[in-house]
Motif scaffolding. Structure first.
Motif, mmCIF file in Angstrom:
data_model
loop_
_atom_site.group_PDB
_atom_site.id
_atom_site.type_symbol
_atom_site.label_atom_id
_atom_site.label_comp_id
_atom_site.label_asym_id
_atom_site.label_seq_id
_atom_site.Cartn_x
_atom_site.Cartn_y
_atom_site.Cartn_z
ATOM 1 N N LYS A 55 68.510 -81.828 67.210
ATOM 2 C CA LYS A 55 68.016 -80.458 67.093
ATOM 3 C C LYS A 55 68.454 -79.801 65.787
ATOM 4 C CE LYS A 55 66.422 -78.024 69.879
ATOM 5 N NZ LYS A 55 64.995 -77.634 70.104
ATOM 6 N N ASN A 56 67.534 -79.011 65.229
ATOM 7 C CA ASN A 56 67.862 -78.045 64.168
ATOM 8 C C ASN A 56 68.326 -78.671 62.860
ATOM 9 O OD1 ASN A 56 67.440 -75.951 66.153
ATOM 10 N ND2 ASN A 56 69.498 -76.412 66.920
ATOM 11 N N GLY A 57 67.876 -79.862 62.549
ATOM 12 C CA GLY A 57 68.302 -80.511 61.315
ATOM 13 C C GLY A 57 67.335 -80.279 60.168
ATOM 14 N N ARG A 58 67.819 -80.458 58.969
ATOM 15 C CA ARG A 58 66.942 -80.472 57.797
ATOM 16 C C ARG A 58 66.542 -81.919 57.592
ATOM 17 N NH1 ARG A 58 68.133 -78.134 51.672
ATOM 18 N NH2 ARG A 58 65.934 -77.984 51.057
ATOM 19 N N ILE A 59 65.293 -82.254 57.844
ATOM 20 C CA ILE A 59 64.847 -83.631 57.955
ATOM 21 C C ILE A 59 64.208 -84.104 56.648
ATOM 22 C CG2 ILE A 59 63.388 -85.223 59.249
ATOM 23 C CD1 ILE A 59 63.439 -83.097 61.546
ATOM 24 N N ILE A 60 64.818 -85.114 56.046
ATOM 25 C CA ILE A 60 64.271 -85.739 54.839
ATOM 26 C C ILE A 60 63.412 -86.906 55.332
ATOM 27 C CG2 ILE A 60 64.810 -86.669 52.568
ATOM 28 C CD1 ILE A 60 66.065 -83.905 53.188
ATOM 29 N N THR A 61 62.116 -86.676 55.489
ATOM 30 C CA THR A 61 61.284 -87.656 56.186
ATOM 31 C C THR A 61 61.055 -88.942 55.406
ATOM 32 O OG1 THR A 61 59.182 -86.821 55.306
ATOM 33 C CG2 THR A 61 60.040 -85.771 57.315
ATOM 34 N N VAL A 75 58.400 -85.772 65.814
ATOM 35 C CA VAL A 75 59.086 -85.003 64.764
ATOM 36 C C VAL A 75 58.340 -83.687 64.647
ATOM 37 C CG1 VAL A 75 59.844 -84.932 62.357
ATOM 38 C CG2 VAL A 75 59.686 -87.143 63.540
ATOM 39 N N ALA A 76 59.035 -82.571 64.885
ATOM 40 C CA ALA A 76 58.356 -81.277 64.904
ATOM 41 C C ALA A 76 59.349 -80.158 64.632
ATOM 42 C CB ALA A 76 57.684 -81.054 66.257
ATOM 43 N N PRO A 77 58.828 -78.982 64.224
ATOM 44 C CA PRO A 77 59.725 -77.840 63.984
ATOM 45 C C PRO A 77 60.566 -77.480 65.211
ATOM 46 C CG PRO A 77 57.581 -77.415 63.035
ATOM 47 C CD PRO A 77 57.446 -78.671 63.831
ATOM 48 N N GLN A 78 60.005 -77.668 66.395
ATOM 49 C CA GLN A 78 60.767 -77.390 67.615
ATOM 50 C C GLN A 78 60.237 -78.246 68.749
ATOM 51 O OE1 GLN A 78 61.007 -73.276 68.665
ATOM 52 N NE2 GLN A 78 62.478 -73.607 70.312
ATOM 53 N N ILE A 79 61.144 -78.939 69.429
ATOM 54 C CA ILE A 79 60.779 -79.779 70.563
ATOM 55 C C ILE A 79 61.594 -79.332 71.767
ATOM 56 C CG2 ILE A 79 60.724 -82.126 71.488
ATOM 57 C CD1 ILE A 79 60.633 -83.126 68.561
ATOM 58 N N GLU A 80 60.922 -79.050 72.854
ATOM 59 C CA GLU A 80 61.599 -78.654 74.088
ATOM 60 C C GLU A 80 61.422 -79.758 75.117
ATOM 61 O OE1 GLU A 80 63.517 -76.162 74.243
ATOM 62 O OE2 GLU A 80 62.928 -75.186 72.365
ATOM 63 N N ILE A 81 62.508 -80.250 75.638
ATOM 64 C CA ILE A 81 62.480 -81.299 76.650
ATOM 65 C C ILE A 81 63.734 -81.185 77.503
ATOM 66 C CG2 ILE A 81 63.557 -82.994 75.110
ATOM 67 C CD1 ILE A 81 61.731 -85.115 76.426
ATOM 68 N N GLU A 82 63.624 -81.508 78.775
ATOM 69 C CA GLU A 82 64.747 -81.287 79.690
ATOM 70 C C GLU A 82 65.633 -82.511 79.874
ATOM 71 O OE1 GLU A 82 63.235 -79.819 83.371
ATOM 72 O OE2 GLU A 82 62.559 -77.899 82.527
ATOM 73 N N ASP A 83 65.039 -83.687 79.888
ATOM 74 C CA ASP A 83 65.808 -84.884 80.256
ATOM 75 C C ASP A 83 66.252 -85.699 79.053
ATOM 76 O OD1 ASP A 83 63.223 -85.560 79.636
ATOM 77 O OD2 ASP A 83 63.145 -87.247 81.033
ATOM 78 N N ALA A 84 66.792 -85.043 78.048
ATOM 79 C CA ALA A 84 67.235 -85.753 76.840
ATOM 80 C C ALA A 84 68.660 -85.373 76.480
ATOM 81 C CB ALA A 84 66.308 -85.440 75.675
ATOM 82 N N ARG A 85 69.348 -86.317 75.897
ATOM 83 C CA ARG A 85 70.657 -86.027 75.326
ATOM 84 C C ARG A 85 70.444 -85.259 74.027
ATOM 85 N NH1 ARG A 85 74.782 -90.273 72.399
ATOM 86 N NH2 ARG A 85 76.341 -88.715 71.832
ATOM 87 N N ILE A 86 71.207 -84.179 73.831
ATOM 88 C CA ILE A 86 71.039 -83.331 72.654
ATOM 89 C C ILE A 86 72.134 -83.614 71.628
ATOM 90 C CG2 ILE A 86 70.869 -80.966 71.799
ATOM 91 C CD1 ILE A 86 68.609 -81.736 73.681
ATOM 92 N N ILE A 87 71.712 -83.814 70.373
ATOM 93 C CA ILE A 87 72.641 -83.889 69.248
ATOM 94 C C ILE A 87 72.315 -82.719 68.333
ATOM 95 C CG2 ILE A 87 73.416 -85.206 67.239
ATOM 96 C CD1 ILE A 87 72.675 -87.755 68.728
ATOM 97 N N ASP A 88 73.256 -81.814 68.165
ATOM 98 C CA ASP A 88 73.017 -80.611 67.359
ATOM 99 C C ASP A 88 73.257 -80.911 65.883
ATOM 100 O OD1 ASP A 88 72.608 -78.091 66.425
ATOM 101 O OD2 ASP A 88 74.422 -77.204 67.284
ATOM 102 N N ALA A 89 72.206 -80.756 65.086
ATOM 103 C CA ALA A 89 72.315 -81.002 63.641
ATOM 104 C C ALA A 89 72.181 -79.703 62.857
ATOM 105 C CB ALA A 89 71.252 -82.003 63.206
ATOM 106 N N GLU A 90 72.505 -78.604 63.468
ATOM 107 C CA GLU A 90 72.435 -77.300 62.796
ATOM 108 C C GLU A 90 73.270 -77.324 61.520
ATOM 109 O OE1 GLU A 90 71.279 -73.550 62.030
ATOM 110 O OE2 GLU A 90 70.790 -74.397 64.007
ATOM 111 N N GLY A 91 72.635 -76.965 60.395
ATOM 112 C CA GLY A 91 73.330 -76.942 59.114
ATOM 113 C C GLY A 91 73.529 -78.311 58.490
ATOM 114 N N LYS A 92 72.991 -79.368 59.119
ATOM 115 C CA LYS A 92 73.159 -80.731 58.626
ATOM 116 C C LYS A 92 71.825 -81.261 58.086
ATOM 117 C CE LYS A 92 77.224 -80.385 60.561
ATOM 118 N NZ LYS A 92 77.494 -80.998 61.868
ATOM 119 N N VAL A 93 71.911 -82.378 57.395
ATOM 120 C CA VAL A 93 70.728 -83.062 56.867
ATOM 121 C C VAL A 93 70.548 -84.354 57.639
ATOM 122 C CG1 VAL A 93 69.744 -84.197 54.844
ATOM 123 C CG2 VAL A 93 70.961 -82.043 54.573
ATOM 124 N N VAL A 94 69.315 -84.633 58.047
ATOM 125 C CA VAL A 94 68.997 -85.884 58.740
ATOM 126 C C VAL A 94 68.158 -86.744 57.804
ATOM 127 C CG1 VAL A 94 68.073 -86.942 60.818
ATOM 128 C CG2 VAL A 94 68.933 -84.588 60.905
#
Length: 446
Positions: A7-13, A35-54
């Motif tokens: 979630k919330n990463g700056r993605i270098i595609t 890959v999208a600006p925002q993805i909502e899903i309930e049954d997934a493990r979340i990794i927070d990439a806020e402020g990070k680069v992917v």
């Protein structure tokens, strides 16, 4: 739970448009599902990439895991002396256990530095140990047994006959090629022309095509190597390999420094893969490859660290920085090797050399989930705002800035902690093993 959401990463595609987006990445099993600006899903493990680069997992196309244990044991020597006086005797001293430890040490370092895939050349014996380490760690690799059936100065512990070399290579290919969801693949690995008979090289050519696997070798790294080859075979490296019919998409050549114009043309026209190893070439004083010229001709070029004894680390970020800087100095042009071109070589370029550009090298739906999360909020990369992020990754970033590494959809490092390897155990075993290896190889301490 089989889904993971970054979630919330700056993605270098690194997709065809080279898009950089702020958003989320959904992985299911071993693949990127969305890959999208925002993805909502309930049954997934979340990794927070806020402020990070992917970024896509970095790819290194010429590594010697078998040599990692020998870091610091062969410093300040020219290539052929480096091989004959230190590295070949040490490689010949390997046991199954020491090769296994060496491979795990290298893999752990690579994962912690954001490298998710390599092309590896083992030594002559105990290559099965390297495959075991790759498999157990969840790493991705194309690897092969080193083949050496010819040449002066090769110790008896490494010299083999042609038939045995081929039979052992085929045994390993049958056992490992395509294993673990195709995460592990085989490549024939003749060391370099001057340590191989023509019979072996021709047999490797035929077998690689029969089995649909790569060939991985060294070429034109050192002027002394070329002189030996010209005297022995009457031709230069690339011309000789082309004459034998080995050039093409399934051939990976490490270094390619001392090339004539016609050889460069051959490499570009045949789409032969080139593994550029800038720091190894600098440390061994081998020279500087003409990478901008090769790229201009349309050659397929990637990056790699080579082995730990000639580098002395496996940090892909250092390779990117050096790859850019040495060309600027060589050509006296700040635009000779831009950051964006270097980053391409470390991602999609590496995937092309592996023959896996449809699977790796970019963050796109359907591709393998080989991803790396990097923290640029460090003193040496600050300010991170209002600057080009690719330039930051190439010029400011290092292995220690990698926080999370994912291979085939599996988190193999999270928050700098390895999840498939025991770091402290590896350090203990490597430090214990090196003394034994020096004794076995009859090598004095460096």
């Amino acid at each position: 739970m089989k889904k993971t959401l970054i979630k919330n990463g700056r993605i270098i595609t690194m997709n065809e448009k080279r898009e950089i987006i702020q958003g989320d990445i959904l992985m299911e099993k071993d693949r990127i599902k969305e890959v999208a600006p925002q993805i909502e899903i309930e049954d997934a493990r979340i990794i927070d990439a806020e402020g990070k680069v992917v970024i896509p997992g970095l790819i290194q196309t010429h590594i010697h895991l078998t040599q990692t244990l020998y870091r610091g044991q062969a410093d300040d020597l020219e290539l052929l002396d480096w091989l004959k006086e230190r590295i070949w005797p040490l490689e010949g001293a390997h046991s199954y256990e020491s090769n296994y430890i060496s491979a795990k040490l290298g893999i752990a370092e690579l994962i912690k530095g954001g490298t998710t895939a390599i092309i590896d050349m083992g030594t002559v014996h105990h290559t099965n140990a390297i495959f075991e380490a790759i498999d157990e760690s969840g790493f991705r690799g194309i690897a092969g047994k080193c083949m050496m059936d010819y040449g002066k100065g090769v110790p008896k512990t490494l010299m083999e006959d042609t038939k045995t070399s081929i039979e052992e290579s085929l045994r390993l290919l049958k056992k490992w090629h395509g294993r673990s969801n195709n995460r592990i693949q085989y490549a024939f690995a003749p060391r370099f022309v001057i340590s191989c008979t023509e019979e072996l090289l021709l047999r490797v050519k035929d077998l690689s095509r029969e089995h649909g696997v790569m060939i991985h070798t060294h070429a034109s790294e050192n002027r002394g190597e070329i002189k030996i080859l010209q005297k022995d075979r009457g031709m230069r490296n690339i011309s000789y390999l082309h004459y034998l019919g080995l050039t093409g998409k399934n051939l990976i050549l490490a270094h390619c420094i001392w090339l004539e114009d016609e050889e460069m043309k051959i490499l570009a026209e045949t789409e032969t893969g080139i593994a550029h190893c800038p720091n190894s070439n600098l440390k061994l004083a081998s020279g500087i490859a003409k990478i901008p010229e090769l790229l201009e001709m349309g050659a397929t070029v990637s990056l790699a660290a080579d082995g730990a004894p000639c580098n002395n680390n496996l940090d892909a970020f250092q390779e990117m920085r050096s790859a850019a800087l040495i060309q600027k100095a060589r050509l006296l042009s700040p635009t000779a090797m831009p950051a964006k071109k270097v980053f391409e070589m470390a991602t999609i370029g590496g995937a092309k050399v592996m023959g896996m550009e449809k699977e790796l090298g970019s963050i796109e739906v359907g591709k393998k989930a080989d991803l790396v999360i990097v923290n640029l909020d460090k003193l040496h990369s600050c300010p991170k705002q209002e600057v080009d992020v690719i330039s930051q990754l190439v010029y400011s970033t290092g292995a220690a800035d990698v926080e999370t590494t994912i291979i085939d959809g599996k988190v193999v490092m999270e928050n700098r902690r390895l999840t498939t390897l025991n770091e402290q155990e590896i350090l203990r075993d490597a430090n214990k093993m090196i003394h034994q290896q020096l004794l076995r190889g009859n090598i004095k301490k460096a």
